[in-house]
Scaffold this motif. Sequence first.
Motif, PDB file in Angstrom:
ATOM      1  N   UNK A 208       2.915  -0.922  21.767  1.00 21.52           N
ATOM      2  CA  UNK A 208       3.459  -2.265  21.515  1.00 21.52           C
ATOM      3  C   UNK A 208       3.858  -2.411  20.053  1.00 21.52           C
ATOM      4  N   UNK A 209       3.028  -1.948  19.149  1.00 22.09           N
ATOM      5  CA  UNK A 209       3.314  -2.082  17.730  1.00 22.09           C
ATOM      6  C   UNK A 209       4.510  -1.230  17.323  1.00 22.09           C
ATOM      7  N   UNK A 210       4.567   0.013  17.812  1.00 21.43           N
ATOM      8  CA  UNK A 210       5.635   0.927  17.404  1.00 21.43           C
ATOM      9  C   UNK A 210       6.997   0.523  17.950  1.00 21.43           C
ATOM     10  N   UNK A 211       7.027  -0.188  19.059  1.00 27.15           N
ATOM     11  CA  UNK A 211       8.308  -0.573  19.663  1.00 27.15           C
ATOM     12  C   UNK A 211       8.692  -2.016  19.366  1.00 27.15           C
ATOM     13  N   UNK A 216       0.235  -6.513  23.094  1.00 31.50           N
ATOM     14  CA  UNK A 216       0.273  -5.849  24.385  1.00 31.50           C
ATOM     15  C   UNK A 216       0.763  -6.769  25.502  1.00 31.50           C
ATOM     16  N   UNK A 217       0.407  -8.050  25.423  1.00 32.95           N
ATOM     17  CA  UNK A 217       0.827  -8.985  26.471  1.00 32.95           C
ATOM     18  C   UNK A 217       2.342  -9.137  26.490  1.00 32.95           C
ATOM     19  N   UNK A 219       4.566  -6.928  25.409  1.00 32.89           N
ATOM     20  CA  UNK A 219       5.100  -5.689  25.984  1.00 32.89           C
ATOM     21  C   UNK A 219       4.924  -5.695  27.497  1.00 32.89           C
ATOM     22  N   UNK A 220       3.751  -6.113  27.961  1.00 35.00           N
ATOM     23  CA  UNK A 220       3.472  -6.078  29.394  1.00 35.00           C
ATOM     24  C   UNK A 220       4.416  -6.959  30.196  1.00 35.00           C
ATOM     25  N   UNK A 221       4.679  -8.169  29.700  1.00 32.62           N
ATOM     26  CA  UNK A 221       5.564  -9.084  30.425  1.00 32.62           C
ATOM     27  C   UNK A 221       6.973  -8.502  30.530  1.00 32.62           C
ATOM     28  N   UNK A 222       7.484  -8.008  29.416  1.00 31.50           N
ATOM     29  CA  UNK A 222       8.844  -7.470  29.414  1.00 31.50           C
ATOM     30  C   UNK A 222       8.932  -6.183  30.236  1.00 31.50           C
ATOM     31  N   UNK A 223       7.917  -5.344  30.129  1.00 32.49           N
ATOM     32  CA  UNK A 223       7.902  -4.065  30.835  1.00 32.49           C
ATOM     33  C   UNK A 223       7.874  -4.278  32.341  1.00 32.49           C
ATOM     34  N   UNK A 224       7.009  -5.173  32.792  1.00 35.39           N
ATOM     35  CA  UNK A 224       6.908  -5.422  34.232  1.00 35.39           C
ATOM     36  C   UNK A 224       8.194  -6.034  34.776  1.00 35.39           C
ATOM     37  N   UNK A 225       8.792  -6.962  34.007  1.00 35.90           N
ATOM     38  CA  UNK A 225      10.046  -7.573  34.444  1.00 35.90           C
ATOM     39  C   UNK A 225      11.149  -6.524  34.580  1.00 35.90           C
ATOM     40  N   UNK A 226      11.153  -5.533  33.696  1.00 36.03           N
ATOM     41  CA  UNK A 226      12.220  -4.532  33.709  1.00 36.03           C
ATOM     42  C   UNK A 226      11.969  -3.426  34.729  1.00 36.03           C
ATOM     43  N   UNK A 230       3.208  -2.701  35.324  1.00 35.96           N
ATOM     44  CA  UNK A 230       2.729  -2.950  33.970  1.00 35.96           C
ATOM     45  C   UNK A 230       2.738  -1.640  33.173  1.00 35.96           C
ATOM     46  N   UNK A 231       2.722  -1.711  31.849  1.00 34.18           N
ATOM     47  CA  UNK A 231       2.626  -0.480  31.061  1.00 34.18           C
ATOM     48  C   UNK A 231       1.398   0.358  31.418  1.00 34.18           C
ATOM     49  N   UNK A 232       0.259  -0.317  31.678  1.00 34.09           N
ATOM     50  CA  UNK A 232      -0.947   0.421  32.050  1.00 34.09           C
ATOM     51  C   UNK A 232      -0.770   1.171  33.357  1.00 34.09           C
ATOM     52  N   UNK A 233      -0.177   0.525  34.355  1.00 29.96           N
ATOM     53  CA  UNK A 233       0.063   1.190  35.642  1.00 29.96           C
ATOM     54  C   UNK A 233       1.017   2.367  35.468  1.00 29.96           C
ATOM     55  N   UNK A 234       2.047   2.146  34.656  1.00 35.91           N
ATOM     56  CA  UNK A 234       3.016   3.227  34.425  1.00 35.91           C
ATOM     57  C   UNK A 234       2.326   4.406  33.743  1.00 35.91           C
ATOM     58  N   UNK A 235       1.545   4.118  32.706  1.00 36.93           N
ATOM     59  CA  UNK A 235       0.872   5.178  31.942  1.00 36.93           C
ATOM     60  C   UNK A 235      -0.088   5.972  32.827  1.00 36.93           C
ATOM     61  N   UNK A 236      -0.860   5.262  33.650  1.00 37.01           N
ATOM     62  CA  UNK A 236      -1.792   5.967  34.535  1.00 37.01           C
ATOM     63  C   UNK A 236      -1.047   6.834  35.526  1.00 37.01           C
ATOM     64  N   UNK A 237       0.064   6.312  36.033  1.00 38.81           N
ATOM     65  CA  UNK A 237       0.824   7.065  37.030  1.00 38.81           C
ATOM     66  C   UNK A 237       1.413   8.353  36.471  1.00 38.81           C
ATOM     67  N   UNK A 238       2.039   8.259  35.316  1.00 31.98           N
ATOM     68  CA  UNK A 238       2.703   9.453  34.771  1.00 31.98           C
ATOM     69  C   UNK A 238       1.699  10.459  34.251  1.00 31.98           C
ATOM     70  N   UNK A 239       0.520   9.994  33.826  1.00 32.90           N
ATOM     71  CA  UNK A 239      -0.477  10.919  33.287  1.00 32.90           C
ATOM     72  C   UNK A 239      -1.281  11.596  34.383  1.00 32.90           C
TER      73      UNK A 239
END
Length: 242
Positions: A208-211, A216-217, A219-226, A230-239
Motif C-alpha cells: 500500500x505504501x509503495x504504490x 491497506x484499507x 488499497x483493499x477497496x480499490x483492488x477489490x473493485x478492480x 481483496x489484496x490478501x486473497x490475491x496474495x494467498x492465491x498466487x503464493x
Amino acid sequence: MAASLRFPDGVSPTGPWQYWRASGGGIVELGIVRGQEVSLPPHFHDEDQLTFVLSGRRRFVMADRLFEIGPGEGLRIPAGTPHRSLAESADVIGLNIYTSPDAYMAAELFAGLAQLWRRQGCIGWRDLPAMVEEYRCDPAMPQLPLDFIGVCWENVGEAARLAGMSREGFSRRFRRLHGMPPQMFRLTGRLNEARSLLRVGQPLADVAAETGFSDQSHLGRCFRRAFGVTPGQYRRGVLTAP
C-alpha cells in the motif's frame, strides 16, 4: 437547438461571409457563413477546409457529387480539391476552419465540436484554436506514451502541464488514445504494480505504501473493485498456487 457563436474581439458579422486569422495553433484562417446566399462558384484552397454546420444545412459539389451536411455535422474538403457551394432556402450558420493539409483528424474534430455545441449551446472563437489543436495528427506531436503517463505525474493538472496542454484538453486526448480517463488509467497502473509486489510476497502494508495508497484499507477497496478479490486473497492465491 438555436445556434450561438461568440465572436473574437474586433470581429462582427457584417455579411454572409466573414474571415479572420486565428491566434496560435495550426489554423491558417477561420470563417463564418450566415444566411441563405451562401453559394460560391467552383474554386479550391491551398488548405484543408473543415466545415461545420450549427444550424440549417450546407451543400457542396465536388467532382459532380453532392455532399450535404446538417446541424452538428462536418465535411472535410481536402486541399486542392475543386468544389462549389449551393444557395439554401433557409438560413444557415456554419463555420469554416482552414488548416494545413492532412494536419488534423477531421472526423474526430467534428465529433468534438458537436459534443461541445450540444453541451454548451455555443462555440466560442477564443477557445476554438486550442480545441482544434487537440486533434492534430502530426506525428511530431507528443502522443502521451504510457511510460510518461504512469511515472511522471501525480495528478491530471500536473500531467497536463508536462504535456503542454490544458487540463480539459489533456483529459480528452488521453481518453481517445487510451480508452479511459487519466485518473482511472493511473489508478489501474498502481493496482497492477500492487499485483506485482503481492506476487513476490510483499506485506500488504508495504505494498500500500509503495504504490501510493493511504493505507491497506484504501488499497483493499480499490483492488477489490478492480479485480474482484481483496489484496490478501490475491496474495494467498498466487503464493499457494501449484
